[in-house]
Design a protein around this motif. Structure first.
Motif, mmCIF file in Angstrom:
data_model
loop_
_atom_site.group_PDB
_atom_site.id
_atom_site.type_symbol
_atom_site.label_atom_id
_atom_site.label_comp_id
_atom_site.label_asym_id
_atom_site.label_seq_id
_atom_site.Cartn_x
_atom_site.Cartn_y
_atom_site.Cartn_z
ATOM 1 N N LEU A 1 13.208 -8.950 -5.910
ATOM 2 C CA LEU A 1 13.478 -7.716 -5.173
ATOM 3 C C LEU A 1 14.951 -7.608 -4.794
ATOM 4 O O LEU A 1 15.507 -6.507 -4.739
ATOM 5 C CB LEU A 1 12.604 -7.650 -3.921
ATOM 6 C CG LEU A 1 11.111 -7.413 -4.159
ATOM 7 C CD1 LEU A 1 10.329 -7.547 -2.857
ATOM 8 C CD2 LEU A 1 10.868 -6.039 -4.781
ATOM 9 N N SER B 1 16.790 -6.275 -7.600
ATOM 10 C CA SER B 1 16.515 -4.844 -7.640
ATOM 11 C C SER B 1 17.396 -4.091 -6.640
ATOM 12 O O SER B 1 17.917 -3.011 -6.947
ATOM 13 C CB SER B 1 15.035 -4.607 -7.326
ATOM 14 O OG SER B 1 14.790 -3.248 -7.111
ATOM 15 N N LYS C 1 12.063 0.368 -0.716
ATOM 16 C CA LYS C 1 12.425 -1.042 -0.825
ATOM 17 C C LYS C 1 11.994 -1.816 0.422
ATOM 18 O O LYS C 1 11.555 -2.976 0.315
ATOM 19 C CB LYS C 1 13.934 -1.178 -1.056
ATOM 20 C CG LYS C 1 14.407 -2.612 -1.280
ATOM 21 C CD LYS C 1 13.660 -3.333 -2.379
ATOM 22 C CE LYS C 1 13.902 -2.751 -3.747
ATOM 23 N NZ LYS C 1 15.279 -2.857 -4.199
ATOM 24 N N TYR D 1 6.529 0.465 -5.790
ATOM 25 C CA TYR D 1 6.817 0.148 -7.195
ATOM 26 C C TYR D 1 6.946 1.419 -8.031
ATOM 27 O O TYR D 1 7.893 1.580 -8.820
ATOM 28 C CB TYR D 1 5.713 -0.759 -7.734
ATOM 29 C CG TYR D 1 5.509 -0.695 -9.220
ATOM 30 C CD1 TYR D 1 6.438 -1.248 -10.102
ATOM 31 C CD2 TYR D 1 4.375 -0.072 -9.769
ATOM 32 C CE1 TYR D 1 6.245 -1.184 -11.477
ATOM 33 C CE2 TYR D 1 4.180 -0.010 -11.134
ATOM 34 C CZ TYR D 1 5.117 -0.566 -11.991
ATOM 35 O OH TYR D 1 4.923 -0.498 -13.339
ATOM 36 N N THR E 1 14.576 -1.695 -15.267
ATOM 37 C CA THR E 1 13.855 -1.657 -13.989
ATOM 38 C C THR E 1 12.362 -1.533 -14.225
ATOM 39 O O THR E 1 11.548 -2.180 -13.544
ATOM 40 C CB THR E 1 14.354 -0.485 -13.127
ATOM 41 O OG1 THR E 1 15.758 -0.624 -12.899
ATOM 42 C CG2 THR E 1 13.633 -0.448 -11.788
ATOM 43 N N MET F 1 10.206 -4.716 -12.605
ATOM 44 C CA MET F 1 9.349 -4.375 -11.467
ATOM 45 C C MET F 1 7.882 -4.429 -11.873
ATOM 46 O O MET F 1 7.020 -4.838 -11.086
ATOM 47 C CB MET F 1 9.709 -2.990 -10.939
ATOM 48 C CG MET F 1 11.029 -2.925 -10.177
ATOM 49 S SD MET F 1 11.155 -4.115 -8.814
ATOM 50 C CE MET F 1 9.711 -3.715 -7.850
#
Length: 636
Positions: A320, A323, A356, A397, A437, A441
């Motif tokens: 994460l 990300s 997030k 997500y 991504t 994810m």
């Protein structure tokens, strides 16, 4: 300036806007009470921390409502606090405008939910009261950063955020890894802070002021070279706080802190400070194409680097974190485009804060149920035993990969479209980042919630208590609906324009444009590939060795190795050289001189024997030498 003229600041001291200082004061008082009160506040410390955060949110909401009551051209309200240093910053005050109030609502709103969540997450920690004090301190510093009406007060908040993040990342300081991560974050951020500090020196030398009104309104008066230097130095500061290349190395290690810290600092607030700095200083960057170009390059490089790192992480929080690094890169890219990208950058910042934080807190919920296990290879099948956590995490997500009609779809696709209009190369690289991504994810979701159960017999996963799941539900609502509300009809761009200016032509968001369809296609391909590798197939208990590219990603693109080679090792060699020079050079000279004087004294001392006959002989010899010399000289 390409942007339309920004409305002037109107001094205002009434209502909630006049009391905007309470937004900062309330959490600051909470931190002071909890830190100075000590163990006597243990029983109610967590409740006081939550109360101060919520109260600050109420003030922010009231100020927002009052701001909406003014005409768009009058939505920049100044609040004077106290006189300071004439000629530098005559008066320190706050600036309440659409940009700062947007951040205030995010910081206090999402921050309050994280405070509530922390009641359950930190329930068994003996130092929970101190944890809430640090959370309050962080919120206060971040609010000062975004509300300040000058660079000096902004810098005070900037440093306060750095201090609070150091305390929170290293909160479990009994763990060597946490203590090391806290020091690393602090030191790397100081590198960025030096850039910001030098930028402030240059700003004052150029404009003889540090106030936003005294600098940004006169940015066009400075030369291109000066504006470029200031812009690049401001970017260095932004890279430190927002974990952008090349100052990104601290972010993944910062996951050593408690998970609510990751949600608050590394999703919704601190890492967005760099984006705020660039957008707030927009007129400086708009005056120099070179600085804007560098900003966009840094943004697109970071969004790709963060995505690549996320593909190979088995630690759920570090995946994460990669990300986060990538999504902040999208925001920096949009901010570098100029007025056309500011609204998309800040809109994505706000929606990202929701989805997030939702996912970080969801990861914390999983860890809470799995005895603090972070390795996703030891999860699997958790959707059945943790249905609320799974459902809310799934929303986050879908939002981050840009699933149609969720928040991230509108804000991230808006950034991609804007970047595409600015530069096809930047736009298509952003599309590629979106495809990656979709893969990493999806990999995270499949490894955690799908497949066979891979946890050991000691683990007994269960759903988290309501104090943790209710914030997840509220954050997931923002992850669903906020993007469309902000983007459609250019609602947020029009709202933000009094603070940052408006582009010459308002861009239109096209739901199914060519770049948008390409993005969706790549995301779908990435998700399908992740399903084949981690959903339908067996996930091995340990990560296979993998190719060079896999190792490259697992080692964070060798960022730490590069820093060691370029900075740490040369620093060690210089230190050793300095020590050698000091020991053998300076000390050698001093000690050698002392030794020579001591040796000479010892030898001369032997001449003094104490015998009269020796002295008489010495006198006779000396007299003979003098007489002989006289005869020699007399005959010449």
């Amino acid at each position: 300036m390409e942007a339309a003229e920004i409305a002037s600041i109107t001094q205002h001291s009434g209502g909630a806007i006049g009391a905007a200082w309470l937004m900062i004061a309330l959490p600051l008082v909470g931190a002071a009470v909890l830190l100075l009160g000590g163990r006597r506040t243990d029983k109610f410390g967590h409740l006081l921390g939550v109360l101060m955060a919520v109260a600050s949110f109420v003030v922010a909401a009231l100020a927002f409502v009052q701001l909406l009551g003014f005409a768009p051209g009058e939505r920049r309200r100044g609040v004077s606090l106290f006189e300071f240093i004439p000629g530098l910053v005559d008066k320190v005050g706050l600036l309440v405008d659409p940009l700062s109030i947007s951040f205030c609502l995010l910081i206090t709103g999402v921050g309050s939910l994280i405070h509530v969540y922390s009641i359950g997450y930190m329930a068994h920690d003996p130092n929970r009261r101190r944890f809430f004090a640090y959370l309050n301190l962080f919120v206060a510093a971040m609010l000062l950063l975004v509300l300040a009406d000058n660079y000096l007060a902004l810098f005070v908040g900037w440093e306060g955020v750095g201090l609070a993040s150091y305390l929170l990342i290293g909160f479990w300081q009994h763990k060597p890894s946490a203590a090391t991560a806290a020091k690393k974050a602090f030191i790397v951020n100081r590198v960025g802070d030096v850039g910001l500090l030098i930028a402030m020196f240059t700003i004052f030398a150029t404009f003889h002021s540090l106030t936003f009104s005294g600098v940004l309104d006169r940015a066009g008066d400075a030369s291109q070279g000066t504006l470029t230097a200031i812009g690049l130095l401001l970017l260095v500061g932004a890279c430190g706080k927002s974990a952008q290349l090349p100052l990104q190395s601290w972010l993944l290690d910062a996951m050593e802190g408690p998970t609510p810290v990751s949600a608050l600092i590394h999703a919704a607030t601190m890492v967005t400070a760099g984006v705020y700095l660039i957008v707030r200083s927009g007129p400086i960057f708009e005056g120099t194409g070179t600085a804007q170009l560098v900003v966009t390059i840094v943004g697109v490089a970071t969004l790709l680097a963060g995505a690549i790192i996320g593909t190979a992480k088995d630690d759920i929080k570090k995946a994460l974190a990669g990300s986060t690094m990538s999504q902040i890169g999208y925001m920096v890219l949009a901010a570098g485009v100029g007025p056309a990208g500011y609204a998309f950058a800040i809109a994505h910042l706000i929606t990202h804060g929701f989805f997030k934080a939702d996912m970080f807190l969801g990861a914390g919920s999983v860890m809470h149920a799995m005895n603090d296990e972070v390795d996703m290879r030891k999860y699997g099948g958790l959707r059945k035993v943790m249905p609320i956590t799974f459902a809310t995490f799934l929303v986050g997500y879908l939002a981050i990969i840009g699933f149609p009609l969720l928040s991230g779809y509108f804000t991230k696709d808006g950034i991609i479209e804007t970047a595409m209009e600015h530069s096809a190369v930047l736009g298509w690289l952003a599309v590629l980042g979106a495809g990656i991504t979709g893969f990493y994810m999806s990999r995270l979701v499949f490894m955690t919630f799908f497949g066979k159960k891979r946890w050991d017999a000691k683990a007994h996963p269960h759903e988290s208590p309501a104090v943790m799941t209710v914030p997840l539900l509220l954050l997931s609502i923002g992850s669903i609906a906020l993007g469309a509300y902000l983007i459609l009809g250019n609602r947020f761009m029009i709202f933000l324009s009094p603070a940052v200016g408006a582009p010459e032509h308002l861009p239109e968001f096209h739901p199914f444009s060519a770049p948008g369809l390409a993005t969706l296609a790549l995301v779908a391909i990435g998700a399908a590939f992740a399903w084949l590798r981690y959903g339908a197939a067996e996930v091995p208990a340990t990560a296979p060795r993998g190719s060079f590219l896999t190792t490259f990603a697992r080692r964070d693109l060798y960022g730490d190795a590069l820093n060691e080679a370029l900075f740490m090792r040369p620093g060690q060699w210089l230190t050793r050289l300095a020590v050698f020079f000091d020991n053998r050079g300076v000390d050698g000279l001093v000690n050698g001189l002392a030794a020579s004087i001591g040796g000479s004294s010892g030898r001369l001392r032997r001449v003094q024997t104490g015998f009269v006959r020796s002295y008489a002989l010495s006198i006779f010899v000396g007299a003979a030498v003098l007489v002989g010399a006289w005869f020699v000289v007399g005959n010449l």
